[in-house]
Design an enzyme around this catalytic site. Structure first.
Site, PDB file in Angstrom:
ATOM      1  N   ARG A   1       0.712  -1.517  -0.208  1.00  0.00           N
ATOM      2  CA  ARG A   1       0.204   0.374   0.106  1.00  0.00           C
ATOM      3  C   ARG A   1       0.533   1.004  -0.617  1.00  0.00           C
ATOM      4  O   ARG A   1       0.194   2.233  -0.263  1.00  0.00           O
ATOM      5  CB  ARG A   1      -0.834   0.653   1.386  1.00  0.00           C
TER       6      ARG A   1
ATOM      7  N   HIS B   1      14.367 -11.485   6.898  1.00  0.00           N
ATOM      8  CA  HIS B   1      15.416 -12.129   6.174  1.00  0.00           C
ATOM      9  C   HIS B   1      15.496 -11.114   4.399  1.00  0.00           C
ATOM     10  O   HIS B   1      14.275 -11.299   3.414  1.00  0.00           O
ATOM     11  CB  HIS B   1      14.727 -13.320   5.758  1.00  0.00           C
TER      12      HIS B   1
ATOM     13  N   ARG C   1      16.357  -8.948   0.797  1.00  0.00           N
ATOM     14  CA  ARG C   1      16.400  -9.555  -0.110  1.00  0.00           C
ATOM     15  C   ARG C   1      16.748  -7.964  -1.281  1.00  0.00           C
ATOM     16  O   ARG C   1      16.763  -7.158  -0.560  1.00  0.00           O
ATOM     17  CB  ARG C   1      15.477 -10.518  -0.773  1.00  0.00           C
TER      18      ARG C   1
ATOM     19  N   HIS D   1      10.188  -6.744   0.299  1.00  0.00           N
ATOM     20  CA  HIS D   1       9.807  -6.806   1.913  1.00  0.00           C
ATOM     21  C   HIS D   1      10.203  -6.393   3.225  1.00  0.00           C
ATOM     22  O   HIS D   1       9.941  -4.933   3.102  1.00  0.00           O
ATOM     23  CB  HIS D   1       9.503  -8.201   2.960  1.00  0.00           C
TER      24      HIS D   1
ATOM     25  N   GLU E   1      18.352 -13.050   8.097  1.00  0.00           N
ATOM     26  CA  GLU E   1      18.884 -14.289   7.202  1.00  0.00           C
ATOM     27  C   GLU E   1      19.257 -13.359   5.969  1.00  0.00           C
ATOM     28  O   GLU E   1      18.796 -12.493   5.697  1.00  0.00           O
ATOM     29  CB  GLU E   1      17.515 -14.844   7.227  1.00  0.00           C
TER      30      GLU E   1
ATOM     31  N   THR F   1      10.696 -18.403  -2.055  1.00  0.00           N
ATOM     32  CA  THR F   1      11.216 -18.075  -0.647  1.00  0.00           C
ATOM     33  C   THR F   1      12.223 -19.125  -0.908  1.00  0.00           C
ATOM     34  O   THR F   1      13.306 -19.592  -1.622  1.00  0.00           O
ATOM     35  CB  THR F   1      10.282 -18.772   0.069  1.00  0.00           C
TER      36      THR F   1
ATOM     37  N   HIS G   1      10.489 -23.139   8.427  1.00  0.00           N
ATOM     38  CA  HIS G   1      10.279 -23.126   6.555  1.00  0.00           C
ATOM     39  C   HIS G   1       8.552 -23.840   7.092  1.00  0.00           C
ATOM     40  O   HIS G   1       9.192 -25.200   7.053  1.00  0.00           O
ATOM     41  CB  HIS G   1      11.487 -23.804   5.644  1.00  0.00           C
ATOM     42  N   ASP G   2       7.887 -23.342   7.076  1.00  0.00           N
ATOM     43  CA  ASP G   2       6.411 -23.578   6.508  1.00  0.00           C
ATOM     44  C   ASP G   2       6.217 -24.386   8.312  1.00  0.00           C
ATOM     45  O   ASP G   2       5.095 -25.670   8.042  1.00  0.00           O
ATOM     46  CB  ASP G   2       6.296 -25.028   5.103  1.00  0.00           C
TER      47      ASP G   2
ATOM     48  N   GLY H   1       7.144 -17.549  10.493  1.00  0.00           N
ATOM     49  CA  GLY H   1       7.042 -16.125  10.002  1.00  0.00           C
ATOM     50  C   GLY H   1       5.604 -16.596   8.634  1.00  0.00           C
ATOM     51  O   GLY H   1       4.342 -15.496   9.731  1.00  0.00           O
ATOM     52  N   HIS H   2       5.781 -16.986   7.390  1.00  0.00           N
ATOM     53  CA  HIS H   2       4.155 -16.927   7.162  1.00  0.00           C
ATOM     54  C   HIS H   2       3.298 -17.528   7.389  1.00  0.00           C
ATOM     55  O   HIS H   2       2.036 -16.763   7.469  1.00  0.00           O
ATOM     56  CB  HIS H   2       4.834 -17.633   5.719  1.00  0.00           C
TER      57      HIS H   2
END
Length: 239
Positions: free
Chosen positions: A18, A43, A45, A50, A70, A100, A190-191, A213-214
């Site tokens: 946004r 993390h 990039r 993000h 990370e 990812t 992760h997941d 996170g996710h």
């Protein structure tokens, strides 16, 4: 108790979608710690899709628990973490164009490269962790790099657990046993989710930290952020 480090990348993604500063990343990090999480993970990039580089610097005085950064140890990343000196740097071999993280390090092939970076990080007082697949020879290779910890890449466990295959945790347990015997700390991520975290925790000896996170941010849409952090902490308690 296994520590919970909350990856706040997805909060930054929502903000960036946004423009402006809603949701406020720094306020979110403060609240997550107040709710009981023992760490904050980011993390960043290179494309800043993000977490932005500036976020990493602005978070430094806000994170009073453990600060975990990370990333792939390219020079700009290394320069940044050497300045910030977070609690922990987790080295991840992701390319710039991946959506990812999708693989761990080949610790045998990249032993010298990792050893050089890890030595420099540790000389600067930064705890090190390297992202690895649940393969015993990769754990053995990690020992030779001098890393403090490994982070087990848990995507395959999460996929198999959802299918009802609880045997999928065994390679992770075996790797954790080996890491423990070698004096390497064990992290995971992760997941991992509310559905699969308790079983994972129960079967991984010496699990020191999970980075989530996710799933956590997604679950917070249904249950609320404070409630979800508490739910994870409950699942991560020692039995």
């Amino acid at each position: 108790m296994t520590k919970l480090s909350v990856n706040i990348n997805k909060i930054a993604t929502l903000r960036n979608a946004r423009g402006g500063n809603v949701p406020n990343l720094l306020e979110a990090a403060q609240k997550i710690q107040e709710f009981g999480a023992q760490g904050i993970t980011i993390h960043p990039r290179p494309d800043e899709r993000h977490i932005r580089r500036q976020d990493a610097y602005e978070l430094k005085p806000v994170v009073y628990t453990e600060y975990n950064i990370e990333g792939n140890p390219f020079k700009p990343f290394l320069d940044m973490v050497m300045e910030l000196k977070p609690t922990q740097v987790t080295l991840v071999p992701d390319d710039d164009n991946v959506l990812t993280s999708n693989a761990g390090w080949d610790t045998l092939k990249h032993k010298d490269y990792l050893k050089e970076i890890i030595t420099e990080l540790k000389q600067n007082g930064i705890r090190t962790s390297i992202f690895v697949d649940p393969v015993l020879k990769m754990i053995e290779g990690a020992k030779a790099t001098g890393t403090d910890r490994i982070e087990l890449y848990t995507e395959e466990y999460a996929k198999q657990y959802e299918l009802g295959n609880k045997e999928a945790v065994k390679p992770y347990a075996d790797c954790a046993h080996l890491a423990n015997s070698l004096g390497i700390g064990v992290n995971a991520g992760h997941d991992l989710s509310l559905d699969n975290i308790a079983f994972f925790k129960q079967n991984i000896p010496g699990l020191m930290e999970v980075s989530i996170g996710h799933a956590l941010i997604s679950e917070a849409l249904y249950y609320g952020l404070e409630n979800v952090v508490g739910m994870y902490l409950y699942r991560l308690k020692d039995v």
